[in-house]
Design an enzyme around this catalytic site. Structure first.
Site, PDB file in Angstrom:
ATOM      1  NE  ARG A 196      60.154 -17.207  67.113  1.00 12.94           N
ATOM      2  CZ  ARG A 196      59.310 -16.422  67.778  1.00 12.94           C
ATOM      3  NH1 ARG A 196      59.334 -16.375  69.112  1.00 12.94           N
ATOM      4  NH2 ARG A 196      58.428 -15.681  67.127  1.00 12.94           N
TER       5      ARG A 196
ATOM      6  N   PRO B  81      66.385  -9.613  74.186  1.00 12.71           N
ATOM      7  CG  PRO B  81      68.326 -10.855  73.857  1.00 12.71           C
ATOM      8  CD  PRO B  81      66.967 -10.599  73.274  1.00 12.71           C
ATOM      9  CD  GLU B  82      63.743  -5.024  77.621  1.00 10.95           C
ATOM     10  OE1 GLU B  82      63.872  -4.002  78.330  1.00 10.95           O
ATOM     11  OE2 GLU B  82      62.716  -5.732  77.650  1.00 10.95           O
TER      12      GLU B  82
ATOM     13  CG  HIS C  60      68.233 -23.538  67.934  1.00 10.59           C
ATOM     14  ND1 HIS C  60      67.262 -23.739  66.981  1.00 10.59           N
ATOM     15  CD2 HIS C  60      67.778 -24.129  69.077  1.00 10.59           C
ATOM     16  CE1 HIS C  60      66.253 -24.413  67.514  1.00 10.59           C
ATOM     17  NE2 HIS C  60      66.534 -24.664  68.782  1.00 10.59           N
TER      18      HIS C  60
END
Length: 288
Positions: free
Chosen positions: A122, A2-3, A94
């Site tokens: 991740r 994400p930016e 997750h």
């Protein structure tokens, strides 16, 4: 990862939904998701009883101001998400941190209550709880190295030109450096360079001031468009309601290799630059 537009989308959603809600319990399901304090119980003790007052964004970091004077920091990294959901929603495999909240007295009681979940497939994302007597930058040390925000009034073409003049690296690589400007990553660097018609391998210090001015405008436009579209989802990004962003549907070059340029019709090219895929139009961004 994400930016800025994706993180800003999350920030807006958090401010619309979580303010005034009090954390009454915290469950840490993956200890290494916590960057500070070292002991998960210390994080839990810092958060319980605090109300969310405001969420701010600095670069790709989210920082919650809490009523206790403490702060909560979150970096989503590659696959992190903050989800505002019902407590009885199934906990995913997750989910790394659960913050169970209780509502304001004046709110109508919602069946089952609410919670803010930090999910991260991740497991690169991180969470910080900052004590009242600590400066946030002393705990979340990555904040110390960030350049100006692109929407800051001080982020002018002149400021950007001064930054770029110090480096002979490719302009794409320099844009990814968070000390140059905070929040830009691979997606919006490609988009900004296309909008400013600059070839990504040009040396940063070789750009004319007119090119820098055009790049400054391209950065603002690309990021603004990304925010308006709710960010970009091509893998796992979602907002706090679990909805994906749709900027990718209108991207100029990112992940469009082989497709015709929307301006000139030339096939979009892709190269590796600094280990990152870089997309550009060979005609619109040709070196003069």
């Amino acid at each position: 990862m994400p930016e800025l537009p994706e993180v800003e989308t999350v920030r807006i959603g958090l401010n619309q939904n979580t303010l005034g809600w009090q954390i009454e319990d915290v469950e840490v399901l993956l200890a290494r998701a916590i960057a500070y304090p070292e002991q998960t119980q210390d994080l839990i003790n810092l958060l319980i009883g605090a109300e969310f007052q405001e969420w701010q964004r600095r670069g790709k970091y989210l920082i919650a101001q809490l009523s206790s004077g403490r702060k909560l920091g979150v970096h989503l990294r590659m696959t992190g998400s903050l989800l505002w959901c019902d407590r009885d929603a199934p906990v995913g495999k997750h989910t790394r941190v659960r913050m169970l909240v209780k509502e304001k007295v004046e709110r109508k009681k919602e069946k089952g209550g609410k919670e803010l979940r930090f999910d991260d497939q991740r497991t690169f994302g991180r969470v910080w709880a900052v004590p009242q007597d600590r400066a946030v930058e002393s705990v979340i040390t990555g904040l110390q190295k960030l350049g100006l925000e692109p929407f800051d009034l001080e982020f002018t073409p002149e400021h950007l030109a001064a930054k770029l003049s110090r480096s002979g690296r490719p302009i794409k690589t320099v844009l990814l450096d968070q000390e140059t400007v905070a929040g830009i990553g691979n997606i919006y660097a490609d988009e900004s360079l296309f909008l400013s018609r600059i070839y990504p391998e040009m040396a940063a210090n070789s750009l004319s001031f007119e090119q820098v001015r055009s790049l400054h405008q391209g950065i603002i436009r690309a990021l603004s468009d990304g925010i308006a579209k709710g960010g970009t989802t091509f893998s796992s990004f979602q907002n706090i309601a679990g909805i994906k962003g749709n900027y990718i549907d209108t991207a100029w070059v990112f992940r469009r290799n082989g497709q015709p340029c929307n301006v000139c019709g030339t096939a979009i090219a892709r190269i590796k630059l600094g280990g990152r895929s870089t997309h550009f139009c060979p005609k619109c961004q040709a070196i003069d």
